[in-house]
Scaffold this active site. Structure first.
Site, short mmCIF file in Angstrom:
data_model
loop_
_atom_site.label_atom_id
_atom_site.label_comp_id
_atom_site.label_asym_id
_atom_site.label_seq_id
_atom_site.Cartn_x
_atom_site.Cartn_y
_atom_site.Cartn_z
N ASP A 34 -5.40 -9.95 4.63
CA ASP A 34 -6.01 -8.64 4.80
C ASP A 34 -6.19 -8.02 3.43
O ASP A 34 -5.41 -8.27 2.51
CB ASP A 34 -5.21 -7.74 5.75
CG ASP A 34 -3.83 -7.38 5.23
OD1 ASP A 34 -3.71 -6.33 4.58
OD2 ASP A 34 -2.87 -8.14 5.48
N ASP A 122 -4.33 0.95 11.94
CA ASP A 122 -3.21 0.85 11.01
C ASP A 122 -2.34 2.09 11.17
O ASP A 122 -2.69 3.18 10.68
CB ASP A 122 -3.75 0.73 9.58
CG ASP A 122 -2.67 0.46 8.55
OD1 ASP A 122 -1.49 0.71 8.85
OD2 ASP A 122 -3.00 0.03 7.43
N GLU A 124 1.02 3.63 10.22
CA GLU A 124 2.18 3.56 9.34
C GLU A 124 2.26 4.83 8.49
O GLU A 124 1.33 5.63 8.45
CB GLU A 124 2.10 2.33 8.43
CG GLU A 124 0.87 2.32 7.52
CD GLU A 124 0.84 1.11 6.60
OE1 GLU A 124 1.87 0.84 5.95
OE2 GLU A 124 -0.21 0.44 6.53
#
Length: 225
Positions: A34, A122, A124
């Site tokens: 990634d 994502d 986080e």
């Protein structure tokens, strides 16, 4: 005679071993990268030669807008022969309007003819990218998921227990989606995984963090193919 019998038995044993090797199911695995920076065709070709077969490219920034480099990087990954190319979205929780953010992102991808498999959220950065109201955070993420589904997008989640639990309180809203989790133990295995948020088996693991290969910064990922 005894020697002849032993020879026949050894031949039969050898045949059985060969048949087992031929017909037993083989466990395959896929390695991928990634990326969060513009990546050239040459870099992707180099990564492909180094054994990586899938790529996940950042497509949306935490400041609340699409990443202008996503179309070029995704096209380069396909051109280099990657088998699968996905995109990921780093949503901006402080910007509000999660459905609008997802709609803007998906429309951008379509307007720029970005061909991708899954769109990973994502999730986080508790305390940095997310506030302390776990209920509000959960509603925000759920709105992102709902909007993606309404637009026909195959949405999935990137997170880990250390991130998801402080952000959502362990909510199970994503448990029906594929999970990509991070644990930088260098192991291409799910043996370290422990259930959280309603997930009992992950789809993919980020097993090594920022690494420079082929002149570009990547994270390394694995899944059993």
């Amino acid at each position: 005679k005894n020697k002849r019998i032993r020879t026949v038995m050894l031949s039969k044993i050898a045949l059985v071993v060969v048949l087992i090797a031929v017909f037993s199911p083989v466990a395959y695995a896929a390695l991928g990268v990634d990326l969060s920076q513009p990546t050239s065709l040459e870099s992707f070709q180099c990564l492909r030669r180094n054994g990586y077969s899938f790529a996940i490219v950042r497509g949306y920034l935490s400041i609340g807008r699409p990443d202008n480099s996503v179309a070029g990087s995704v096209a380069n990954a396909w051109a280099a022969g990657f088998a699968h190319v996905d995109v990921y979205m780093f949503p901006c929780s402080s910007c509000g309007n999660p459905a609008g953010q997802m709609e803007t992102f998906v429309n951008y991808l379509r307007q720029h003819n970005v061909r991708f498999g899954q769109l990973w959220l994502d999730i986080e950065g508790p305390g940095e990218y997310w506030g302390g109201n776990q209920g509000a955070n959960t509603q925000f993420i759920n709105a992102l998921i709902s909007q993606a589904k309404s637009m026909g997008v195959n949405v999935a989640i990137y997170t880990s227990a250390s991130q998801w639990i402080p952000i959502t309180g362990g909510a199970t809203i994503g448990s029906g989606l594929a999970l990509w989790y991070a644990h930088y133990d260098g192991s291409q295995s799910f043996g370290d995984f422990r259930a959280f948020g309603g997930w009992y088996r992950p789809a993919m693991k980020q097993f090594r963090g920022t690494t420079n290969i082929c002149g570009t910064g990547i994270d390394e990922n694995w899944y059993p193919d």
